[in-house]
Design a protein around this motif. Sequence first.
Motif, PDB file in Angstrom:
ATOM      1  N   MET A   1      48.891  49.018  56.125  1.00 18.71           N
ATOM      2  CA  MET A   1      48.115  47.809  55.838  1.00 18.71           C
ATOM      3  C   MET A   1      47.091  48.131  54.750  1.00 18.71           C
ATOM      4  N   MET A   2      47.074  47.342  53.695  1.00 15.79           N
ATOM      5  CA  MET A   2      46.131  47.586  52.617  1.00 15.79           C
ATOM      6  C   MET A   2      44.739  47.111  53.015  1.00 15.79           C
ATOM      7  N   ASP A   3      43.721  47.930  52.723  1.00 15.26           N
ATOM      8  CA  ASP A   3      42.357  47.486  52.968  1.00 15.26           C
ATOM      9  C   ASP A   3      41.823  46.793  51.726  1.00 15.26           C
ATOM     10  N   ALA A   4      40.603  46.274  51.829  1.00 20.00           N
ATOM     11  CA  ALA A   4      40.053  45.473  50.740  1.00 20.00           C
ATOM     12  C   ALA A   4      39.917  46.278  49.452  1.00 20.00           C
ATOM     13  N   LEU A   5      39.429  47.515  49.550  1.00 19.06           N
ATOM     14  CA  LEU A   5      39.235  48.316  48.352  1.00 19.06           C
ATOM     15  C   LEU A   5      40.563  48.642  47.685  1.00 19.06           C
ATOM     16  N   SER A   6      41.580  48.919  48.488  1.00 20.85           N
ATOM     17  CA  SER A   6      42.901  49.206  47.931  1.00 20.85           C
ATOM     18  C   SER A   6      43.461  47.995  47.196  1.00 20.85           C
ATOM     19  N   VAL A   7      43.320  46.818  47.808  1.00 24.57           N
ATOM     20  CA  VAL A   7      43.837  45.604  47.190  1.00 24.57           C
ATOM     21  C   VAL A   7      43.143  45.323  45.868  1.00 24.57           C
ATOM     22  N   VAL A   8      41.812  45.316  45.883  1.00 21.21           N
ATOM     23  CA  VAL A   8      41.094  44.940  44.669  1.00 21.21           C
ATOM     24  C   VAL A   8      41.225  46.016  43.591  1.00 21.21           C
ATOM     25  N   SER A   9      41.373  47.280  43.981  1.00 23.35           N
ATOM     26  CA  SER A   9      41.553  48.343  42.992  1.00 23.35           C
ATOM     27  C   SER A   9      42.896  48.196  42.284  1.00 23.35           C
ATOM     28  N   GLN A  10      43.933  47.880  43.041  1.00 21.43           N
ATOM     29  CA  GLN A  10      45.235  47.687  42.424  1.00 21.43           C
ATOM     30  C   GLN A  10      45.268  46.418  41.573  1.00 21.43           C
ATOM     31  N   LEU A  11      44.555  45.400  42.022  1.00 17.66           N
ATOM     32  CA  LEU A  11      44.469  44.182  41.230  1.00 17.66           C
ATOM     33  C   LEU A  11      43.703  44.435  39.936  1.00 17.66           C
ATOM     34  N   ARG A  12      42.677  45.279  40.021  1.00 18.68           N
ATOM     35  CA  ARG A  12      41.938  45.662  38.813  1.00 18.68           C
ATOM     36  C   ARG A  12      42.851  46.409  37.837  1.00 18.68           C
ATOM     37  N   ASP A  13      43.696  47.278  38.362  1.00 19.91           N
ATOM     38  CA  ASP A  13      44.627  48.010  37.496  1.00 19.91           C
ATOM     39  C   ASP A  13      45.582  47.050  36.792  1.00 19.91           C
ATOM     40  N   LEU A  14      46.058  46.051  37.517  1.00 18.90           N
ATOM     41  CA  LEU A  14      46.929  45.050  36.904  1.00 18.90           C
ATOM     42  C   LEU A  14      46.176  44.247  35.853  1.00 18.90           C
ATOM     43  N   ALA A  15      44.937  43.889  36.163  1.00 13.16           N
ATOM     44  CA  ALA A  15      44.139  43.088  35.233  1.00 13.16           C
ATOM     45  C   ALA A  15      43.788  43.863  33.973  1.00 13.16           C
ATOM     46  N   SER A  16      43.824  45.192  34.038  1.00 10.65           N
ATOM     47  CA  SER A  16      43.513  45.994  32.855  1.00 10.65           C
ATOM     48  C   SER A  16      44.599  45.861  31.787  1.00 10.65           C
ATOM     49  N   GLU A  17      45.773  45.369  32.178  1.00  8.43           N
ATOM     50  CA  GLU A  17      46.861  45.149  31.236  1.00  8.43           C
ATOM     51  C   GLU A  17      46.785  43.704  30.750  1.00  8.43           C
ATOM     52  N   PRO A  18      46.544  43.479  29.459  1.00  7.58           N
ATOM     53  CA  PRO A  18      46.346  42.110  28.958  1.00  7.58           C
ATOM     54  C   PRO A  18      47.451  41.135  29.323  1.00  7.58           C
ATOM     55  N   GLN A  19      48.700  41.604  29.409  1.00  7.51           N
ATOM     56  CA  GLN A  19      49.808  40.687  29.670  1.00  7.51           C
ATOM     57  C   GLN A  19      49.793  40.138  31.091  1.00  7.51           C
ATOM     58  N   ASN A  20      48.981  40.737  31.984  1.00  4.79           N
ATOM     59  CA  ASN A  20      48.946  40.284  33.377  1.00  4.79           C
ATOM     60  C   ASN A  20      47.830  39.285  33.663  1.00  4.79           C
ATOM     61  N   ARG A  21      46.895  39.127  32.751  1.00  6.94           N
ATOM     62  CA  ARG A  21      45.656  38.414  33.074  1.00  6.94           C
ATOM     63  C   ARG A  21      45.860  36.939  33.358  1.00  6.94           C
ATOM     64  N   GLU A  22      46.693  36.288  32.588  1.00  6.90           N
ATOM     65  CA  GLU A  22      46.914  34.864  32.828  1.00  6.90           C
ATOM     66  C   GLU A  22      47.597  34.639  34.175  1.00  6.90           C
ATOM     67  N   ALA A  23      48.587  35.474  34.493  1.00  6.12           N
ATOM     68  CA  ALA A  23      49.318  35.304  35.748  1.00  6.12           C
ATOM     69  C   ALA A  23      48.418  35.502  36.956  1.00  6.12           C
ATOM     70  N   ILE A  24      47.499  36.451  36.879  1.00  5.57           N
ATOM     71  CA  ILE A  24      46.598  36.708  38.002  1.00  5.57           C
ATOM     72  C   ILE A  24      45.709  35.496  38.257  1.00  5.57           C
ATOM     73  N   VAL A  25      45.159  34.931  37.194  1.00  4.62           N
ATOM     74  CA  VAL A  25      44.252  33.793  37.356  1.00  4.62           C
ATOM     75  C   VAL A  25      45.008  32.553  37.830  1.00  4.62           C
ATOM     76  N   GLN A  26      46.245  32.393  37.386  1.00  2.79           N
ATOM     77  CA  GLN A  26      47.025  31.228  37.779  1.00  2.79           C
ATOM     78  C   GLN A  26      47.604  31.346  39.185  1.00  2.79           C
ATOM     79  N   ASP A  27      47.681  32.573  39.710  1.00  6.03           N
ATOM     80  CA  ASP A  27      48.216  32.765  41.055  1.00  6.03           C
ATOM     81  C   ASP A  27      47.320  32.055  42.071  1.00  6.03           C
TER      82      ASP A  27
END
Length: 261
Positions: A1-27
């Motif tokens: 089970m992912m904890d809060a820090l694990s989730v947001v850290s991985q989401l931060r890693d995805l957000a660091s890639e410019p091509q992912n930013r629109e998809a994250i916000v639209q999700d």
Amino acid sequence: MMDALSVVSQLRDLASEPQNREAIVQDQGCLPGLVLFLDHRSPEVLLATLQTLRYLAELSLNISTMKNELGMMVSLENIVARDELSVDVTDLAKEVYAILSASPERNGRQKPQFFLNSSSKKAKCVTLHIQGLDDTDRRGLCEEALLKVRGVISFTFQMASKRCTVRVRSDLPAESLASAIADTRVLCAKQVVKNHEGDEVLIPLSAAAQSERALPDYLPEEDDEPEKKAAGAVSRPAAATARGGTWLHAAAGFLSRTFYW
């Protein structure tokens, strides 16, 4: 089970890639979940959440959606007002708030200023070349090391060039960053500066400290010409992109199961 820090850290890693930013916000799950993480008790979760939002705000198309997300601006104001939080957290919250509050007159093709356009005169940016920064595991080690350094506000990686741009308080010596990174025992950092001829050189941080007055606060971001960037960039493998997309949906599901009623 992912904890809060694990989730947001991985989401931060995805957000660091410019091509992912629109998809994250639209999700439908990720942005509301990030807003809820702004009320989290853990300073580490707060910092990672703010770093994620700062990445997402780099895409001008995201700003209106982020600003209008229920609870976003109020939560940022609450973080700024909390006396028990570190100045690193509150400064980043102020920066995100300022970006989302700014008049949307910016050209969508402007040069990104992530972590370099400091809204605080008390901050500076240091660009490091990190030997051994070869994969996501090593990147994770580097992130953990930097997060332990008091005075680090935020950071972003350029994996293809083995670089990390670290935004820090103005009184934090670059040596502290190198020491923390060296403690991983698999990574070694040097500072990237420009000499009098305008050429980039790598300076061992012990030497950089001796001539700190002569060094710039940070290097400009790499050439933003699309054609040149595309020619020299190292693309993320398709499998990694697929994993990122899969995780994005998994994270959204986790956020929904955890926070929605």
